[in-house]
Design an enzyme around this catalytic site. Structure first.
Site, PDB file in Angstrom:
ATOM      1  N   LYS A  91      63.832   7.205  72.527  1.00 48.60           N
ATOM      2  CA  LYS A  91      63.123   6.768  73.826  1.00 48.60           C
ATOM      3  C   LYS A  91      64.377   5.761  74.324  1.00 48.60           C
ATOM      4  O   LYS A  91      65.064   5.304  73.533  1.00 48.60           O
ATOM      5  CB  LYS A  91      62.183   5.797  73.536  1.00 48.60           C
ATOM      6  CG  LYS A  91      61.171   5.468  74.795  1.00 48.60           C
ATOM      7  CD  LYS A  91      60.275   6.704  75.346  1.00 48.60           C
ATOM      8  CE  LYS A  91      59.449   6.422  76.176  1.00 48.60           C
ATOM      9  NZ  LYS A  91      58.392   7.478  76.469  1.00 48.60           N
ATOM     10  N   GLY A 191      44.364   1.677  85.001  1.00 50.44           N
ATOM     11  CA  GLY A 191      45.648   2.180  85.499  1.00 50.44           C
ATOM     12  C   GLY A 191      45.658   3.586  86.154  1.00 50.44           C
ATOM     13  O   GLY A 191      45.285   4.372  85.644  1.00 50.44           O
ATOM     14  N   GLY A 193      47.882   4.786  88.289  1.00 48.66           N
ATOM     15  CA  GLY A 193      49.273   5.203  88.772  1.00 48.66           C
ATOM     16  C   GLY A 193      49.664   6.764  88.270  1.00 48.66           C
ATOM     17  O   GLY A 193      48.602   7.748  88.924  1.00 48.66           O
ATOM     18  N   VAL A 195      49.695   8.828  86.180  1.00 46.33           N
ATOM     19  CA  VAL A 195      49.108   9.899  85.218  1.00 46.33           C
ATOM     20  C   VAL A 195      47.458   9.405  85.812  1.00 46.33           C
ATOM     21  O   VAL A 195      46.780  10.396  85.730  1.00 46.33           O
ATOM     22  CB  VAL A 195      48.967   9.486  83.781  1.00 46.33           C
ATOM     23  CG1 VAL A 195      48.230  10.265  82.843  1.00 46.33           C
ATOM     24  CG2 VAL A 195      50.776   9.660  83.625  1.00 46.33           C
ATOM     25  N   GLY A 196      47.219   8.208  85.703  1.00 38.85           N
ATOM     26  CA  GLY A 196      45.772   7.940  85.926  1.00 38.85           C
ATOM     27  C   GLY A 196      45.009   8.655  87.146  1.00 38.85           C
ATOM     28  O   GLY A 196      43.746   8.889  86.924  1.00 38.85           O
TER      29      GLY A 196
END
Length: 363
Positions: A91, A191, A193, A195-196
């Site tokens: 990451k 959330g 955004g 993905v949500g």
């Protein structure tokens, strides 16, 4: 507490001597001309090159950024192992407010650092970075996924991330209520955004009653305009206390399940897209003690990484969706292992992932 270098001792412990085996490599990146400050963390390459996205976030300190990179990269090792991918975990985080400092020069400089690792780390999108950003990074490195279709990529990975979470949620419903559907269930999504909002689409299509919240008013408005029957509440604190809530889906930043939130959760199931939902070790037991079924985040949100991994071999959406559909079976297998071993699902998932990585190291 710090060591002689001034680095936080907890960070160094996670890097070198953690119970999870530490990290293989951490690279601190700085390009003064563009203002780039970034951390690339490689947790494991036992299963193959480390794969994980780039987060662009205004961390309060460099130490906080390093700690987040370490936690997120370790999570990617487990996610990739459970998704059956031939990739280890990595990451990256870029420090700063993307609204203020993101530039082409900064992204190109970041791409040069990714390229310097020679393929040990493959990057993609995460919080604060988008397909267009990966197109820029890819101008300096071939080790980039999540690019636009116009540039040979698979495009937005949030589509399959949401699909995978929905499969995990269906499996949770099957395990708890005997039917793989959210029809008639009240689901709270924190959330909405990248993905949500896709997850809400799946839930509405499945017949769920959906309640949402988001810190961005425009994100909430987008959902309410598309789905007038969805309701919104002021904040996450209100959402998790909603009467009659069946499922809670944290889909924003990590740490959503902690000593303050778990005791007041009204939901019977937690299944969401956010990474690192458990704020600290022991939270998974607190959930189990309250009779709350937790679908491990890195298992159910693996649809996106399945997509970006496939991009490295010539992207095929149908093939990726078929792989993401298996998140349903994987989630059920974790619940079965948890019951068999008498442990929380999060611990069961860890055991399965650790076994796969150990087998790979022993080859």
């Amino acid at each position: 507490m710090t060591d002689v270098t001034g680095a936080n001792a907890d960070v160094l412990h996670t890097l070198f001597r953690s119970d999870q085996g530490g990290h293989e490599q951490v690279v601190l990146c700085q390009d003064r001309a563009s203002g780039l400050k970034a951390v690339i963390a490689i947790h494991s390459t036992a299963l193959g090159p480390a794969l994980g996205g780039t987060r662009f976030y205004p961390y309060a300190s460099e130490e906080e950024a390093v700690a987040d990179a370490l936690n997120l990269s370790r999570g990617m090792s487990y996610k990739n192992a459970m998704a059956g991918l031939e990739h280890g975990g990595g990451k990256a985080v870029i420090i700063g407010d993307p609204e203020q400092i993101k530039s082409e020069e900064l992204l190109l400089a970041y791409g040069r650092f990714v390229d310097s690792l020679g393929g040990r780390y493959v990057t993609a999108c995460d919080v604060g970075t988008y397909v267009a950003d990966m197109d820029v990074v890819a101008r300096e490195s071939r080790w980039v996924t999540g690019r636009s279709p116009e540039n040979g990529g698979a495009g937005d990975s949030s589509v399959l991330t949401a699909y995978g979470v929905f499969q995990g949620m269906r499996a949770s419903a099957e395990h708890l209520w005997g039917e793989p559907t959210l029809r008639g269930r009240k689901v709270g999504v924190a959330g909405v955004g990248k993905v949500g909002h896709h997850l809400v689409d799946h839930l509405v299509s499945d017949g769920a009653e959906v309640v949402i919240t988001d810190v961005r008013e425009d994100s909430v408005r987008r959902i309410l305009d598309r789905h007038p029957k969805v309701t919104a509440v002021a904040d996450t604190a209100t959402l998790i206390r909603t009467e009659g809530l069946d499922v809670y889906a944290p889909c924003a930043l990590g740490g959503a399940l902690n000593d303050a939130t778990v005791p007041v959760l009204t939901a019977r199931i937690v299944c969401g897209a956010a990474n690192n939902q458990l704020a600290h070790p022991g939270v998974e037991k607190d959930l189990a003690d309250r009779g709350i079924l937790y679908a491990p985040d890195y298992v159910v949100n693996a649809g996106g990484v399945i997509q970006v991994a496939d991009e490295l071999h010539g992207f095929d959406f149908d093939r990726c969706k078929a792989k993401a559909s298996k998140i349903f079976d994987t989630t059920l297998a974790i619940f079965a292992r948890a019951k068999e071993d008498g442990i929380p699902p999060a611990a069961a998932a860890d055991r399965i992932a650790e076994h796969r990585m150990a087998e790979a190291r022993g080859r």
